[in-house]
Design an enzyme around this catalytic site. Structure first.
Site, PDB file in Angstrom:
ATOM      1  N   ASP A 185      41.151  -4.678 -31.229  1.00  0.00           N
ATOM      2  CA  ASP A 185      40.592  -4.162 -29.984  1.00  0.00           C
ATOM      3  C   ASP A 185      39.257  -3.495 -30.310  1.00  0.00           C
ATOM      4  OD1 ASP A 185      41.477  -3.605 -27.041  1.00  0.00           O
ATOM      5  OD2 ASP A 185      40.576  -1.730 -27.727  1.00  0.00           O
ATOM      6  N   LEU A 186      38.205  -3.818 -29.544  1.00  0.00           N
ATOM      7  CA  LEU A 186      36.910  -3.192 -29.767  1.00  0.00           C
ATOM      8  C   LEU A 186      36.946  -1.748 -29.270  1.00  0.00           C
ATOM      9  CD1 LEU A 186      34.400  -6.024 -28.764  1.00  0.00           C
ATOM     10  CD2 LEU A 186      35.323  -5.475 -31.010  1.00  0.00           C
ATOM     11  N   ASP A 236      38.488  -7.455 -24.337  1.00  0.00           N
ATOM     12  CA  ASP A 236      37.987  -7.249 -25.703  1.00  0.00           C
ATOM     13  C   ASP A 236      39.125  -7.290 -26.705  1.00  0.00           C
ATOM     14  OD1 ASP A 236      39.050  -4.858 -24.650  1.00  0.00           O
ATOM     15  OD2 ASP A 236      37.969  -3.657 -26.119  1.00  0.00           O
TER      16      ASP A 236
END
Length: 294
Positions: A173-174, A216
């Site tokens: 996950d960004l 994302d």
């Protein structure tokens, strides 16, 4: 979308059933040729079938076609070179043949007739391939999508169970991606997602598979245990400061790793890796954590 429709011919495509085309060389069964070429929706298989048919009836040892960054090759790559354009009202293919001997006028006529028959089955296969790609891959990043991931993880776990192998799942996950979209807009967000997908492709091995499953959120199916997955995760973290598309917006990521256990369901493996990813976020982000299982 019903992919089976790609196998159907449109009415205008039945031109080759006319008596003029069926009344040809006695040793060339056009009905059989048509059936063979329409027997697959894989473009490479159609092309190889076409090459085999040519090799049976003409002194052609090899041929190749380059189309939209794809290269189709059959046979050998030496001999007398002959370049030809195969076209109808909508499609055009530039062919390169390798001949054992120059073609006679009669042989050129036979080649022309066979080329005309190739257009529809090859075009069908190319369209089917394009639809399949759209159904399985994320249009923005080019990585596998959620649908493809759901199929791939089930296959990977089944193979691991069958051969007593190991599979690890990495969930990524960004960090603070929502803030990036809020401040700089979705165009900047897309720019970062594309850059991060390119980084993942550089970081993983040929045996690994990467997917964007939403927003994302990315996942990687890693062949091997947690140590193999750790190497991939560390490589991603180390490479991020070297990617301009990510450093421009100070993008970092959190990663979670879970190794499969015998007979574990795909959803359970994902939940474990996802839990480990959130543990990495809680630990300060820009790192990874491992879920060791029960």
């Amino acid at each position: 979308m019903d992919f089976a429709l790609a196998t159907e011919l449109y009415p205008e495509d039945y031109w080759y059933r006319s008596d003029a085309y069926l009344n040809m060389d006695s040793d060339l069964d056009l009905i059989q040729v048509i059936q063979q070429l329409h027997g697959s929706l894989d473009p490479r298989t159609v092309f190889a079938c076409f090459g085999k048919i040519l090799g049976q009836h003409l002194p052609i040892k090899g041929l190749q076609l380059t189309l939209d960054k794809q290269k189709f090759v059959w046979g050998r790559h030496y001999g007398i070179e002959l370049q030809r354009t195969v076209a109808d009202k909508q499609d055009q293919f530039n062919m390169i043949y390798q001949l054992a001997t120059p073609l006679s006028t009669a042989q050129l006529n036979t080649l022309s007739r066979l080329e005309e028959i190739l257009i529809q089955p090859l075009n069908n296969a190319l369209k089917y391939q394009s639809m399949s790609t759209q159904a399985m891959f994320d249009s923005l990043t080019g990585l596998g999508n959620r649908y493809y991931y759901n199929q791939a993880i089930v296959t990977a776990l089944a193979r691991a169970n069958r051969y007593q192998g190991q599979v690890s799942l990495v969930v990524i996950d960004l960090d603070k991606f929502k803030q990036l979209n809020d401040i700089h807009g979705h165009k900047a967000g897309d720019y970062v997602l594309v850059g991060f997908a390119e980084l993942i492709n550089e970081a993983i091995r040929n045996t690994d598979q990467a997917f964007r499953i939403g927003g994302d959120e990315f996942v990687i199916i890693t062949q091997g245990d947690t140590q193999a997955a750790e190497i991939v995760c560390q490589r991603i973290i180390d490479m991020m400061p070297k990617h301009a598309q990510l450093t421009e917006y100070d993008i970092k990521c959190s990663l979670g790793i879970a190794e499969s256990i015998p007979e574990q369901l795909a959803d359970n493996l994902y939940d474990r890796a996802d839990k480990a990813m959130y543990a990495a976020k809680a630990a300060g982000r820009n790192g990874y954590r491992i879920d060791v299982g029960d």
